[in-house]
Scaffold this motif. Sequence first.
Motif, short mmCIF file in Angstrom:
data_model
loop_
_atom_site.label_atom_id
_atom_site.label_comp_id
_atom_site.label_asym_id
_atom_site.label_seq_id
_atom_site.Cartn_x
_atom_site.Cartn_y
_atom_site.Cartn_z
N TYR A 520 0.92 -1.13 0.07
CA TYR A 520 0.10 -0.05 0.01
C TYR A 520 0.73 1.26 -0.10
CZ TYR A 520 -3.61 3.19 1.36
OH TYR A 520 -4.78 4.54 1.62
N ILE A 521 1.81 1.30 1.01
CA ILE A 521 2.77 2.37 0.81
C ILE A 521 3.36 2.62 -0.58
CG2 ILE A 521 4.94 3.22 1.57
CD1 ILE A 521 4.07 1.92 4.29
N GLY A 522 3.87 1.52 -1.26
CA GLY A 522 4.42 1.83 -2.44
C GLY A 522 3.29 2.11 -3.62
N LYS A 523 2.14 2.28 -3.41
CA LYS A 523 1.07 2.83 -4.20
C LYS A 523 0.78 4.40 -3.97
CE LYS A 523 -2.44 0.13 -3.37
NZ LYS A 523 -3.94 -0.21 -3.48
N LEU A 524 1.31 4.90 -2.56
CA LEU A 524 1.09 6.24 -2.33
C LEU A 524 1.96 7.20 -3.21
CD1 LEU A 524 0.68 5.59 1.51
CD2 LEU A 524 -0.98 5.68 -0.09
N PRO A 525 1.31 8.48 -3.30
CA PRO A 525 2.39 9.42 -3.67
C PRO A 525 3.58 9.76 -3.06
CG PRO A 525 0.16 10.20 -3.69
CD PRO A 525 0.08 9.09 -2.83
N PHE A 526 4.34 10.31 -3.36
CA PHE A 526 5.69 10.36 -2.88
C PHE A 526 5.61 10.96 -1.33
CE2 PHE A 526 9.28 13.02 -2.01
CZ PHE A 526 10.55 12.33 -2.00
N GLU A 527 5.06 12.24 -1.32
CA GLU A 527 5.00 12.85 0.09
C GLU A 527 4.37 11.77 1.18
OE1 GLU A 527 3.87 13.92 -2.81
OE2 GLU A 527 5.36 16.05 -3.30
N GLN A 528 3.20 11.13 0.73
CA GLN A 528 2.87 10.10 1.51
C GLN A 528 3.49 9.10 2.06
OE1 GLN A 528 0.99 11.94 -0.65
NE2 GLN A 528 -0.64 12.77 0.39
#
Length: 929
Positions: A520-528
Motif C-alpha cells: 500500500y505504501i508503494g502505491k502512495l504519492p511520494f510525500e505520503q
Amino acid sequence: MKSVCRRGPCRAPLSFSWLSRVVLWSTGREVHFLTCYQLSNPGRLLDYPAHMEGQIWFLPRSLQLTGFQAYKLRVTHLYQLKQHNILASVGEDEEGINPLVKIWNLEKRDGGNPLCTRIFPAIPGTEPTVVSCLTVHENLNFMAIGFTDGSVTLNKGDITRDRHSKTQILHKGNYPVTGLAFRQAGKTTHLFVVTTENVQSYIVSGKDYPRVELDTHGCGLRCSALSDPSQDLQFIVAGDECVYLYQPDERGPCFAFEGHKLIAHWFRGYLVIVSRDRKVSPKSEFTSRDSQSSDKQILNIYDLCNKFIAYSAVFEDVVDVLAEWGSLYVLTRDGRVHALQEKDTQTKLEMLFKKNLFEMAINLAKSQHLDSDGLAQIFMQYGDHLYSKGNHDGAVQQYIRTIGKLEPSYVIRKFLDAQRIHNLTAYLQTLHRQSLANADHTTLLLNCYTKLKDSSKLEEFIKTKSESEVHFDVETAIKVLRQAGYYSHALYLAENHAHHEWYLKIQLEDIKNYQEALRYIGKLPFEQAESNMKRYGKILMHHIPEQTTQLLKGLCTDYRPSLEGHSDREAPGCRANSEEFIPIFANNPRELKAFLEHMSEVQPDSPQGIYDTLLELRLQNWAHEKDPQVKEKLHAEAISLLKSGRFCDVFDKALVLCQMHDFQDGVLYLYEQGKLFQQIMHYHMQHEQYRQVITVCERHGEQDPSLWEQALSYFARKEEDCKEYVAAVLKHIENKNLMPPLLVVQTLAHNSTATLSVIRDYLVQKLQKQSQQIAQDELRVRRYREETTRIRQEIQELKASPKIFQKTKCSICNSALELPSVHFLCGHSFHQHCFESYSESDADCPTCLPENRKVMDMIRAQEQKRDLHDQFQHQLKCSNDSFSVIADYFGRGVFNKLTLLTDPPTARLTSSLEAGLQRDLLMHSRRGT
C-alpha cells in the motif's frame, strides 16, 4: 375520473368564532347592503319593501345606508366584480316577465347615482322566461345568464358597451339552470353550467364552443361555486348525496356530506354548506328555545384540503351566506346577520393539540404555509405524544421530520435504551443523509450497527459511490469500526477516502499484514510514502527487511508510485533524503550496509550522513572480523572510502571514527590529509617508530621545520643508542639553520648516552660558519665607516667651500645647457623650461625628489607613531604579553628622538644648517644603500 371519496371529512374543533347582529355585505371595493337575495325557489324574493321599489342599497363600514333607484319594479340578481368597480344587475321595469340587464359603473356618477353604461334585455328570444343565475368574467369580456327554461345566453365582448358585445344562446336544455361559473386557464376560458339534472362545461374562448358533459346529476339553485387555486379552481356542485368537484374535462373527487343542500359557498379555502337535516343537530347559540321541533338548517364549514370540519352550527331559515372583511356573514329570515370570524392559525393549532389531533394540525399548518420552525415544533409535539403512548416507531418518524430544527440530543436521549436501538438507528441514518451529523453522531450510529450486528446496513452506510455522497466524518467512522473489530470495513473507508495513516495502523497494529501494508505504501504519492516509511519503517524492517530495503532504495533514488504492481514510468521520479531513513536500520546492519552501498554507487551526491554511516559500519565490521583475508578486504574498503574525498568537510568526524576503532592506517591518512604533521610525529613517537619519525621529518619538514626540533628533543630523551638518528637530525638542522648551537647542546645534554663525538662535527662546522660570518660583518663595518667619513667631508665642503657647477647637459633632456638654467647642490642641472615643466616644487630637485620623498614619508610616519601614546597605553594594559607590545613599538621607532626642521627662520640659521646637513646625509645614505 379521479377517485371518489364517499366519506365526509372528520369533525374537528371549531375553527370559527361568531359575532352576532352585524348586517353587512361587500363587493370588494365598496360595502353594499343589497335588497334582494336569491332563494332556492326561483323567483321568490325577500319581503323587503325596498327591493319591491327597484332600489339598490349600499352599506359601508360606517353603516350609513345609501341607495339609488335601479329599476321601476324590482331587482332580482346582482353580481359585483372583484377586480373592477362594475356591478351587473337583473331586474324589471314593467309588469310581466321581461327582465332587463343593467351594467353600472360605480366609480362614475350620473346625477348623484352610479352611471348605467348599458341596458339590454336578458331574454334572448321572444319566449318569456325567468332569470335563474348570473355570472360575469373578471376581464369584462364574458357574461353568462341562466334561465329556468334550461337555456344559457353568452354575452361576448365588452359587456359595458352595446356595440362591442354580442349576445347568443350558448346552451338549451329541459332543466332549469341553477349555477354558472367562469374558469380561466392560461388563454383558455371555460364556462361551467349546472342544471338540476346535469353538469357540463364549454370552451367559450374559441369559435365553436365545444361542450363536455361532466355528470348526469345536478344541484339546486345556489348550490354550486368555484374554488380558489388551492383546489385548482375546481367547480363545486353540492348535491343531496355528495359534493362533487369538477375539472373542465373530467369529474374530480367527491365528498359524502349528508343533508339536503340549500347553499354552497367558497371562502378562503373553505367550502361552506347550508343543508337541511331532520336528524339531531349540534347545539347552536343561533337557535331559539321554542324551535327545537322545527326543521333546522345546519351550516358546515369544511376544510377539504385537510379533511376536517372547521365549523358546524344550527341556524333557522338561512337566507344567504355572504363573505366580506375577512369574515362570513349568515343572513337569517328573522332579520339578523351572524358574523363568523376565522380564528388565527395558532389558536386552531392549540385546539388541535389539546385533542391530540396532530396529523390534522400538521395538514392545517402546511395549508396555512406555516414556516419550517413552526412545523418542526408540531412534529416534535406529535413525536412526544406518540412516545408517551409507547408508539416509538411512529415517534421516531416524527422526530426525523424535525431534523435541522430540533437539537438531535433531545431525540437521542429518548432512544438510548437497548430495546429502542433500531429507532435510534433510523433517526441517526436520516441525520447523516441530511449532512447534519457530527462526529459523535457518527460514532453513535456505527455503535448501533455493531450492536445490532447489521452488516448489510453497515456496508450500505459506508460504501458510498462518490465522495459527495459521504454524510459522515470518515475518520470518526474508522476509529469506531476499528474499536469494534470491523477491520475490513475500516480498511475500506481508509483506502477509499485516502486516510493512509489509519489504513497502515490497522494493517500493522491489528491485522499484522506487513506485506499488504508495504504494498500500500508503494502505491502512495511520494510525500505520503515518505512520511509513512519514516513512521512505520522500523516495524516493516523488523518483519520483512528485504522488501522494506528495496522500497527504501527506490524511494531515495527514483520513486514512482506503483499502480496495480506496475510503476508509472512516464511520471517524473522523486527522491527522498536517504540520510533520514538510516535509523530504520538500527537492528539490521546487513540491510543497512546494502542500502548505504547502493546509495553511494547509484547516487554519488548522497548526503554526507550516508558516507559517515557507511564508514562507521565498515570500521565496525573490520574491527570485529577474525578471518585475515576478510579483514584485509574490509581494510581495503575502508581505506578506499576514506580516499574517496567525501570526508573533507567532516574531517574530525572521520578521524574520531578511525580512532575509536583503532584503525591506524586511516588515522595516519587523515592526519596527512589534514596537514597534522605534529600528530603524525607524536603517533610514531608513541609507537617508538624511529625510522618513521625521520621519514615524517624528511617528508614534511619543509612545511613544518619544527618537526626536526621535536625529533631532536625526542631522540635526546631516549636512553638507548640513537646516535644514527641524532646525526641525521643534526645534519638537517645544520643545513637549514633551524636551531642555535647552544640550544642543540642543551637539548642533547639530557641524553646520558649522547657523547661529544655525536655533535663534534656539528659544532666544528657551526663555529667555522660563525667565524666566516664575523669576518664578513667586520669587513662591512669598515666599509660603512669609510663611507660615513666620505659623506661628512662632502658636507663640510658644502658648508665651507663654494660649489662649482660644471655640468654641461640637462639632467632631464640630456641636451647642452643653455641659459637660463637651474642648478642644485646635489649636482643636477636643468634647463629652466625643462625644470618648470617637470618639477613639482621650486625647492626640490626633480631627479632626487622620488628618493627624498620616500625618506620624508618614513620620517613623518615615525613622527605620527610617536603621538600614539594613548593607544600604546591601552594595548599595554589589555595585552597578556606586555613585553611584546613594547618591543613592537620600539621596533617601529616610536621611542627614537628625531628632530626635522624645514624652512627655518634666519635667527636660527646655524642650527638650521646643521639640521639640513643631517637631512642631506640621511637622503644620501638612502640613495647609497
